[in-house]
Design a protein around this motif. Sequence first.
Motif, PDB file in Angstrom:
ATOM      1  N   THR A   1       1.444  -1.129   0.245  1.00  7.96           N
ATOM      2  CA  THR A   1       0.093  -0.037  -0.175  1.00  7.96           C
ATOM      3  C   THR A   1       1.050   0.999   0.054  1.00  7.96           C
ATOM      4  O   THR A   1       1.947   1.330   0.211  1.00  7.96           O
ATOM      5  CB  THR A   1      -0.729  -0.163   1.427  1.00  7.96           C
ATOM      6  OG1 THR A   1      -0.164   0.398   2.201  1.00  7.96           O
ATOM      7  CG2 THR A   1      -1.789  -1.501   1.267  1.00  7.96           C
ATOM      8  N   LYS A   2       0.232   2.552  -0.335  1.00 11.12           N
ATOM      9  CA  LYS A   2       0.465   3.885  -0.516  1.00 11.12           C
ATOM     10  C   LYS A   2       0.314   4.671   0.492  1.00 11.12           C
ATOM     11  O   LYS A   2      -1.172   4.520   0.599  1.00 11.12           O
ATOM     12  CB  LYS A   2       0.983   4.025  -1.920  1.00 11.12           C
ATOM     13  CG  LYS A   2       1.967   5.542  -1.570  1.00 11.12           C
ATOM     14  CD  LYS A   2       1.710   5.958  -3.582  1.00 11.12           C
ATOM     15  CE  LYS A   2       2.684   7.504  -3.034  1.00 11.12           C
ATOM     16  NZ  LYS A   2       2.852   8.323  -4.198  1.00 11.12           N
ATOM     17  N   ILE A   3       0.118   4.917   1.860  1.00 12.70           N
ATOM     18  CA  ILE A   3       0.132   6.155   2.198  1.00 12.70           C
ATOM     19  C   ILE A   3      -0.207   7.452   2.322  1.00 12.70           C
ATOM     20  O   ILE A   3       1.057   8.148   2.087  1.00 12.70           O
ATOM     21  CB  ILE A   3       0.219   5.577   4.035  1.00 12.70           C
ATOM     22  CG1 ILE A   3       0.789   4.294   4.077  1.00 12.70           C
ATOM     23  CG2 ILE A   3      -0.049   6.042   5.100  1.00 12.70           C
ATOM     24  CD1 ILE A   3      -0.824   3.728   4.597  1.00 12.70           C
ATOM     25  N   ASN A   4      -0.793   7.769   2.293  1.00 13.03           N
ATOM     26  CA  ASN A   4      -1.072   9.580   2.460  1.00 13.03           C
ATOM     27  C   ASN A   4      -0.918  10.365   3.170  1.00 13.03           C
ATOM     28  O   ASN A   4      -0.602  10.266   4.048  1.00 13.03           O
ATOM     29  CB  ASN A   4      -2.630   9.995   1.343  1.00 13.03           C
ATOM     30  CG  ASN A   4      -1.912  11.280   1.547  1.00 13.03           C
ATOM     31  OD1 ASN A   4      -2.383  12.217   1.860  1.00 13.03           O
ATOM     32  ND2 ASN A   4      -3.135  11.877   0.157  1.00 13.03           N
ATOM     33  N   ASP A   5       0.728  11.297   3.078  1.00 12.04           N
ATOM     34  CA  ASP A   5       1.255  11.717   3.971  1.00 12.04           C
ATOM     35  C   ASP A   5       0.571  12.750   4.963  1.00 12.04           C
ATOM     36  O   ASP A   5       0.594  12.681   6.071  1.00 12.04           O
ATOM     37  CB  ASP A   5       2.826  12.128   4.011  1.00 12.04           C
ATOM     38  CG  ASP A   5       3.870  11.314   3.134  1.00 12.04           C
ATOM     39  OD1 ASP A   5       3.775  10.393   4.196  1.00 12.04           O
ATOM     40  OD2 ASP A   5       4.015  12.056   2.755  1.00 12.04           O
ATOM     41  N   GLU A   6      -0.123  13.622   4.362  1.00  7.41           N
ATOM     42  CA  GLU A   6      -1.266  14.028   4.752  1.00  7.41           C
ATOM     43  C   GLU A   6      -2.586  13.689   5.953  1.00  7.41           C
ATOM     44  O   GLU A   6      -2.722  13.761   6.742  1.00  7.41           O
ATOM     45  CB  GLU A   6      -1.977  15.411   3.673  1.00  7.41           C
ATOM     46  CG  GLU A   6      -0.868  16.094   2.660  1.00  7.41           C
ATOM     47  CD  GLU A   6      -1.547  17.064   2.349  1.00  7.41           C
ATOM     48  OE1 GLU A   6      -2.396  16.972   2.340  1.00  7.41           O
ATOM     49  OE2 GLU A   6      -0.716  18.337   1.639  1.00  7.41           O
TER      50      GLU A   6
END
Length: 288
Positions: free
Chosen positions: A202-207
């Motif tokens: 997965t790729k997590i949104n930093d914001e």
Amino acid sequence: LCQTGVHCGSGSSLEVIDLPIQREKHTNFPIFQGSSVKGTLRRFYEQKDKTNAELIFGPEKDGSEYASCISVTDAKVLFFPVKSFKGVFVWVTCPMVLERFSRELNSSGGKFDCEIPEVKDENAIILAENSNALIVNGKLVVDEYVLTPIDAIDKEKKKQIVNALSALEIPEKKELFKRAVIVSNDLFTHFVTAATEVIARTKINDETGVVEAGALWYEEYLPAETFLYSFIFSGDTRKQDKESKLEAKKVVENLKKNLNGVIQFGGNETIGKGLVQIQWSALNKEGE
């Protein structure tokens, strides 16, 4: 010998696994394609011997002047790790894999002289001398399959297989013969198809701190502890320059000197994937 999971990818897929590994079309067995193996070997060779890299592997940009002097075959599975009810895991192979390995080795100038018995789906041949280390109540339990070890096989035939494999330079050879098992062709096909590692990425949104839309995918890996083999054939270097010319034997010496230990294959190097232990084995007594 794979020390961590390896992803030599075949591109994207519309199946459940988004990024599958490379496989043979007719058997569906996992492989590292020859081009992948050669490219990886070149990348690591250049780190130690930039001068001879182009002589051996060919020019990187313009290949019209001369070609590579080596030929690299696909890396094919010889033993595949499968969890076991007793003994943690076993290394499985099958008659078809051993017969093909024998044919390829013998035709390449090596020797693999033994009779390979057939195995039914409900049976297994345990190559270990102490089979009790793997058996529970007379059965071998691998994954969800309960197999009956074949006791009727001639001990001499089993010894021939072990001796033929022992003559080769194989990593963790002593440990291999404590866990090596021959299963049927069909069961082996099932294991190498359904028992690979599939990891969700997965790729997590930093914001927001949550998974980005569309950023969930599944990658397939050849599991750690898998044994593969590949053949490398060499001729004299082809560059028309007598001063830099290397004979085939010298080429092989350079490859062995600069390509050993652990090499990284495939993708995801930054998360520790693709570490493979390399072991050279001569095809004959002359060391060729």
